[in-house]
Structure formats: C-alpha cells, structure tokens
Design an enzyme around this catalytic site. Structure first.
Site, PDB file in Angstrom:
ATOM      1  N   CYS A  83       0.798  -1.225   0.000  1.00 16.38           N
ATOM      2  CA  CYS A  83       0.000   0.000   0.000  1.00 16.38           C
ATOM      3  C   CYS A  83       0.833   1.278   0.000  1.00 16.38           C
ATOM      4  O   CYS A  83       0.307   2.359  -0.266  1.00 16.38           O
ATOM      5  CB  CYS A  83      -0.948  -0.036   1.190  1.00 16.38           C
TER       6      CYS A  83
ATOM      7  N   HIS B 161      -3.643   6.439   0.555  1.00 14.68           N
ATOM      8  CA  HIS B 161      -3.944   5.053   0.186  1.00 14.68           C
ATOM      9  C   HIS B 161      -5.371   4.744   0.622  1.00 14.68           C
ATOM     10  O   HIS B 161      -5.756   5.006   1.769  1.00 14.68           O
ATOM     11  CB  HIS B 161      -2.957   4.109   0.871  1.00 14.68           C
TER      12      HIS B 161
ATOM     13  N   ASN C 104      -9.973  -1.923  -1.958  1.00 14.75           N
ATOM     14  CA  ASN C 104      -8.562  -1.627  -1.698  1.00 14.75           C
ATOM     15  C   ASN C 104      -7.714  -2.426  -2.692  1.00 14.75           C
ATOM     16  O   ASN C 104      -7.577  -3.640  -2.557  1.00 14.75           O
ATOM     17  CB  ASN C 104      -8.234  -2.003  -0.248  1.00 14.75           C
TER      18      ASN C 104
END
Lengths: 90, 332
Positions: B114, B254, B284
């Site tokens: 990430c 993120h 995500n």
C-alpha cells in the site's frame, strides 16, 4: 453513535454507562439490548475485527486513548474493556 | 531536470464481488454493515488464470492508446507488485516483451504494497532528476484475491484486484523548484501483521502450507500502526517541504477503507472537501489505490494543474511514505 462532546465533563460513575451505550451503538442493530458490564465480548453479536477498529477509533477520538490491540484481546468482558478505556489504556 | 506525471490509466477485471454476495456467505454481516463500515460496495476479482501482469498489460495498453507516446520512447519500467508471475525472473522483464518495448529499457520489480505507489514515484523522480531516464512507465498491479481465504470475511470485504499505469516524463526545471520531496518510513516489527508467509525461501512446514499461502491480516494492529505512523509522516513531509497543512489543496491517501480514512482525516484535521476518497466501486487495490484515485479526482475536476497535492501510502511491511506535488509535477 452516542455523541459526547466532552467526556471529561462526565462523572466517573456515568462514564461506564456512557461507554456501554457507545459500545452498543457500535455493535448496531444486531445487538438488541444495551450491553452490560458482565457480558462476555466474544458472546456479543457483531463483536468482530471491524468492531474492534471502531472501539479503537472511539477511544482515540472521544477519550484521547490509544488502545493497544493486544490489551483489547486480553479483555474478556465489557467491564474489562470499559476499565481499559477509562484508565487511559493502561 | 524534474519529473511530471504525464498520464494515468487503470484497469479492473470484469468480475465483481458485491456486498450482497458477501452477506449471503456471511449472514452475520449484513450488506449495509459491510458497505457502511468499509465504504466498499463492489470489488473486482481477477479470474483464476489472470495474473497481475495481465492487468498491468491492459492498463499500459490503455495508456498507449490515450497518449501520443510511442513505445520506443519509454526507457524504464518500474513494476510494483506483491503478486508477481514467478519467483524469478522479474515480471517487469516479461512486461517489456509483452508490451513491445525496446531492449534499451531498464526494468525492475519492487515488492511493496500500500506504500508502493509513493516509492514508485520516488524511484521515478530519482531516475529522472539524475538524468538516468526520460520517460518512465510506472506500473502498479496486484491480485490479492488469490491470497484470500474463502472464509476470511474481513479481507474479502476490503481487497480488490486492479492495476494502474503511470507515465512519468522528464521536463526542464522551471526554476521554482529543483527536486521532489519525499518522506519514507519502515517498521519491520509489523511484518507478521500483514503477511503471506509461504512462497519465499522461508517457507512454512508443508502441513501448514495451504494456510500460509493466504493473507493473514491483523486489522486492529494495522489500524494502530496507521494512527501512529501517518500523522507523524505528514508532519515530516510538510516540514521537508517548508509548508503547513492548510497549504495543501487536496489529500489523496492510500484507499485502505473508508473507516480508516475518515478517522485519519478527523485526527489530522483535514477538511472533508480536501480529502479525496475513491474506494466504493473498486475496493482496496493495494498499490493501485492512489493512482486510481488521482485519475478519478482529475476526471471529476477535483484535481487540476497547479494544485498542491499530498499523497500518503501506508501498510504492509510496515512501510509508509508521503510526497507533496504541484500537480502534475513531482516537486512542490
């Protein structure tokens, strides 16, 4: 969620009840009744990893407490969790 | 020379997993709860035979279609992935051939999650600012869905597959600023809290192999790390840039999940209109979340040339990083 603008102005005796209401709100519709201090966390409907994140978020934003996930994991009952939050995470 | 982001494209696989799909598998998690807590309604899932490199190839081809850049102009490929095709060779080398790029390109993978897009921008800026490359194809691609256990509702509710392709070009410095500003951070003690333990040389015992091929995520520990690391990282990058929070026009973090982003936003003191969130329809996607959000912010008119933009990545490692851009320049 129960909105407490300044938790420091709530008496110690009331803080326990306030936290129980907040925890009940976090658990949402699956938790039909307000949680009690003696309730085991693992038996609460909706007690899962997302709920733990929300408790950590609540502790940070409303109580200015950074909760250690390992300490949360050692809590067995709502009372244990309440004491952890109200004692500043220690 | 300084670096600019010339163009971004992204690609998500067709198959989707909805909150309703998950609620059917996990009745204790109603669809409304999944959506309200994570902010995610659908995640895209790659077919079993589709690898991250396949997603990256489509994203890169979209980029070539959308720009006048020729393949011969590219002189470096950076691929951020944690789901490479093979242990070796580097998937970036395979992509050089698949994309028909010339043999004079440099190509390398880097294994970050990430935080990966920030590190990719930092590597690209370094290559450009030192004159090692003029036109860089930065690719972010992952198929985390292949690491998720069927019964792990927490990870399945969050992660989706996807890839982004970012073109970074060298331009003459305009005199206002000479170099990019980056802040990085690492804490390897957090490694076990987001891990796929099999697949490398330090494999698990054979009897635990199936489970160790899956992603293990300790959500509360990741949350605690994020709340410790991100606010401090933001202070550091602002200090390096000689700026204050109020000077930033747009924050693109993120896209972990909406709950974490909202808590961070309130904790740091960022106005809601300055925080761009784009996670509902893709989930995500690890290192692709920031470039996807940048693409969407630009498409929606939330991100325009000259804006001061702060990008922050954080997650597996633990690894984190931040930069401040004067969009689309990698310097502020």
């Amino acid at each position: 969620m129960s909105q407490i603008s300044d938790i420091s102005r709530v008496s110690t005796g009331e803080k326990h009840d306030v936290f129980c209401r907040q925890l009940t709100d976090i658990l949402g519709v699956q938790q039909k009744e307000m949680v009690k201090g003696s309730d085991r966390l693992s038996s609460l409907k909706g007690w899962d990893s997302l709920t733990i994140l929300e408790v950590m978020s609540l502790a940070d934003s409303a109580y200015r407490v950074d909760l250690d996930p390992e300490r949360i994991a050692r809590c067995q009952t709502v009372d244990d969790l309440t004491r952890l939050v109200l004692s500043g995470g220690e | 020379m300084s670096a600019v982001i010339q163009h971004i494209e992204y690609f998500l696989p067709d198959s989707i997993l909805t909150a309703e799909d998950l609620a059917r598998e996990f009745p204790e998690w109603p669809a409304e709860k999944i959506q309200s807590k994570t902010g995610i309604s659908t995640r895209h899932i790659a077919a079993p035979a589709v690898c991250a490199s396949d997603l990256a190839t489509v994203a890169a081809e979209k980029l070539f279609c959308a720009t006048s850049v020729t393949r011969g102009e590219i002189d470096f490929i950076l691929l951020c992935t944690q789901s490479p095709d093979y242990v070796l060779p580097a998937t970036a080398c395979i992509l050089q051939d698949r994309l028909g790029l010339p043999n004079h390109v440099g190509a390398m993978d880097f294994n970050l999650g990430c935080s990966g897009f920030i590190y990719g921008l930092g590597l690209a800026a370094g290559l450009v600012e030192t004159g090692q490359a003029n036109l860089i194809l930065l690719l972010t691609a992952d198929t985390y869905s292949k690491y998720l256990q069927t019964e792990d509702k927490a990870t399945r509710a969050i992660f989706g597959d996807g890839a982004a392709a970012i073109l970074i070009r060298s331009v003459p410095s305009d005199g206002r600023s000479e170099r990019s500003i980056f802040q990085y951070g690492t804490d390897g003690k957090g490694a076990p809290n987001l891990m796929v333990s099999a697949g490398g040389s330090r494999d698990a015992e054979p009897e635990g192999l199936a489970q160790s091929r899956c992603l293990m995520m300790n959500g509360p520990e990741i949350f605690a790390f994020t709340m410790r690391a991100v606010p401090h990282c933001i202070e550091q990058v602002l200090s390096k840039a000689g700026k204050v929070l109020a000077e930033i026009d747009l924050f693109v973090f993120h896209q972990a999940n909406t709950f974490i982003l909202e808590h961070l936003r309130r904790k740091i003191g960022i106005a809601p209109e300055k925080m761009f969130i784009w996670i509902e329809h893709c989930g995500n996607t690890v290192s692709s979340t920031i470039p996807i959000a940048l693409y969407e912010a630009q498409r929606q008119g939330r991100l325009t040339n000259g804006m001061q933009v702060m990008l922050v990545g954080f997650g597996v490692g633990y690894s984190w990083g931040a930069t401040i851009l004067r969009w689309p320049q990698l310097s502020c």
